[in-house]
Design a protein around this motif. Structure first.
Motif, short mmCIF file in Angstrom:
data_model
loop_
_atom_site.label_atom_id
_atom_site.label_comp_id
_atom_site.label_asym_id
_atom_site.label_seq_id
_atom_site.Cartn_x
_atom_site.Cartn_y
_atom_site.Cartn_z
N VAL A 108 -27.01 -0.01 -12.60
CA VAL A 108 -28.26 0.02 -11.82
C VAL A 108 -29.18 1.07 -12.44
CG1 VAL A 108 -29.29 0.41 -9.55
CG2 VAL A 108 -27.03 -0.67 -9.74
N ASP A 109 -30.46 0.77 -12.46
CA ASP A 109 -31.41 1.74 -12.98
C ASP A 109 -31.33 3.04 -12.19
OD1 ASP A 109 -32.15 -0.19 -14.76
OD2 ASP A 109 -33.86 -0.90 -13.54
N ASP A 110 -32.11 4.03 -12.60
CA ASP A 110 -32.09 5.35 -11.94
C ASP A 110 -32.66 5.25 -10.53
OD1 ASP A 110 -31.02 6.41 -14.20
OD2 ASP A 110 -32.96 6.99 -15.06
N ARG A 111 -31.95 4.53 -9.71
CA ARG A 111 -32.35 4.36 -8.32
C ARG A 111 -31.14 4.66 -7.45
NH1 ARG A 111 -34.56 -1.58 -7.67
NH2 ARG A 111 -34.71 -0.84 -5.50
N CYS A 112 -31.41 5.28 -6.35
CA CYS A 112 -30.33 5.55 -5.39
C CYS A 112 -30.05 4.25 -4.63
CB CYS A 112 -30.71 6.66 -4.44
SG CYS A 112 -30.86 8.30 -5.23
N MET A 113 -28.79 4.05 -4.30
CA MET A 113 -28.36 2.84 -3.63
C MET A 113 -27.65 3.20 -2.33
SD MET A 113 -29.31 0.45 -5.79
CE MET A 113 -28.35 -1.04 -5.41
N LEU A 114 -27.84 2.32 -1.34
CA LEU A 114 -27.08 2.42 -0.10
C LEU A 114 -25.78 1.64 -0.31
CD1 LEU A 114 -29.91 1.76 2.53
CD2 LEU A 114 -28.83 3.96 2.01
N VAL A 115 -24.67 2.33 -0.38
CA VAL A 115 -23.37 1.71 -0.68
C VAL A 115 -22.52 1.72 0.58
CG1 VAL A 115 -21.29 1.79 -2.09
CG2 VAL A 115 -23.52 2.45 -3.07
#
Length: 441
Positions: A108-115
């Motif tokens: 994933v690109d430099d993005r924060c994800m809700l996991v």
């Protein structure tokens, strides 16, 4: 005031905007976590039926991985095929699910994800199903942040402009008052400040300023009139004395020097009286006097009548009356009234003293020609002398009655002329030290 109001409005708008962003951010984050949870539950259902393919497509999430108890990835979404595990956290013991925000997800690109992670118990161990969706930034989206910033800027601007307009409008009357006051000088007291129509503090201030200017204008006019009258009354005896001296010096051998000296002495005596009266008026105007003490007016009257020559019949009818005042000034008021009565009385002067409505009432009557009704206030003006007074006493100063009235006012009382069937009746009313108490037998 404009700056402070704008600063307060800025803090208020930023606080409200922050609360809105936090609320929307929490709501949207909850929705995406629920979508992740639902995707994980669907994968769990397929896993239980052994229908989970190696590449699992679920359009509701951005990424998905299924990991067996040995840590091997057995199924993944197309974007996560061949990628290492997207997260390493697991639900706490006794809990089936958990979620975190992860900012370094492989693939994933430099993005924060809700996991989100969902525990799937199976024979041989627990499987872990991870689902991820892009996390929202703190501002949620530009479509939400831009209207909030625009509305805040508009509210701050309107508040600042409105406050400035209100302040300027409120201060306009003050500026008008200042401009008028700047035009007022000691030689031109005719200006008055404008009074606003609104009944507020500035309206009261303007009325108070105008009242003060009226009193100041009256005081200056009285001072000028007093100065002019004093100059006239002082100039007359000085001029007469100078003329007498010049005539005697021009014919020294024919001059009657003892008579000249007696005439000059009379002039000096008149000057002394005028100057003494002027000094007394100045002390009264400055409210300077001895300390106020209890004074028995009845005793004061008796002592004065005992020492006064009996040129004319003095009839007294006095009752005890205790007042608080300056004994010397009250004695001066009494002697001025008696002297005036002796100048105008034909044969009898009547003095009465009684208590009435918490006041000591001193009345001095004479049987002279009286004072015309339209002249009753004139004789209390400084240096004012009626024609009858000048005919009876050419050497008077015209300050005796004004001094007597000022003394009465200084003691919180009044001095007026009441109606009388014959002659003049001067009535002084002075507040009693303590009202008389009436006892019923």
């Amino acid at each position: 005031m404009t700056f402070i109001t704008a600063a307060v409005m800025t803090v208020l708008c930023l606080s409200i905007s922050a609360l809105i962003l936090m609320k929307v951010h929490d709501n949207r984050t909850t929705v995406r976590n629920r979508l992740n949870h639902d995707a994980a539950m669907r994968a769990t259902t397929l896993l239980r039926r052994d229908d989970l393919p190696p590449v699992h497509v679920d359009p509701s999430v951005a990424a998905l991985q299924v990991i067996d108890p040995s840590g091997r990835i057995v199924s993944a979404s197309p974007t996560m095929v061949g990628r290492p595990p997207m997260a390493s956290f697991t639900p706490p013991p006794g809990v089936l699910g958990a979620y975190h925000t992860v900012c370094q997800v492989p693939g994933v690109d430099d993005r924060c994800m809700l996991v989100s992670v969902q525990r799937a118990p199976r024979p041989g161990g627990d499987w872990m199903i991870y689902a991820a969706a892009p996390a929202y930034p703190w501002y949620v989206s530009g479509q939400l942040l831009a209207p909030l910033l625009a509305a805040s800027a508009l509210a701050i601007a309107l508040t600042a402009l409105g406050t400035r307009r209100i302040v300027i409008t409120s201060l306009k009357p003050v500026e008008a008052i200042r401009v008028k006051l700047s035009k007022i000088t000691t030689t031109d007291l005719g200006h008055r400040v404008p009074v606003p129509q609104a009944h507020d503090e500035i309206h009261d201030l303007a009325r108070t300023v105008n009242h003060t200017l009226d009193m100041l204008d009256g005081a200056i006019h009285r001072e000028r009139r007093f100065t002019a009258d004093a100059s006239h009354d002082l100039r007359s005896p000085v001029t007469a004395m100078r003329t007498q001296i010049e005539e005697s010096l021009s014919h020294p051998d024919d001059a009657d020097w003892p008579a000249t000296a007696r005439t000059l002495l009379a002039g000096v005596e008149r000057l002394h009286v005028i100057v003494a009266d002027l000094m007394e008026l100045r002390r009264l105007d400055a409210d300077v006097g001895a300390p106020m003490t209890p004074v028995d007016l009845n005793e004061l009257i008796m002592r004065e009548l005992a020492r006064r020559p009996q040129g004319k019949t003095l009839v007294s009818d006095c009752r005890p009356a205790l007042v608080r005042g300056d004994r010397g000034q009250l004695h001066r008021m009494l002697t001025n009234l008696l002297d005036n009565a002796e100048r105008h009385a034909v044969s009898t002067i009547r003095i009465t003293l009684r208590c009435e409505n918490d006041h000591a009432v001193l009345a001095v009557r004479d049987d002279g020609s009286g004072v015309p009704a339209d002249q009753r206030e004139v004789i209390f003006q400084r240096f004012a002398r009626l024609a009858a007074a000048r005919a009876k006493d050419a050497g008077g100063s015209g300050l005796g009655l004004p001094i007597a009235r000022e003394i009465a006012h200084h003691h919180g009382g009044t001095l007026t002329i009441d109606d009388s069937h014959q002659g003049a009746c001067f009535v002084a009313r002075i507040p009693l030290l303590s009202p008389p108490r009436h006892h019923n037998d």
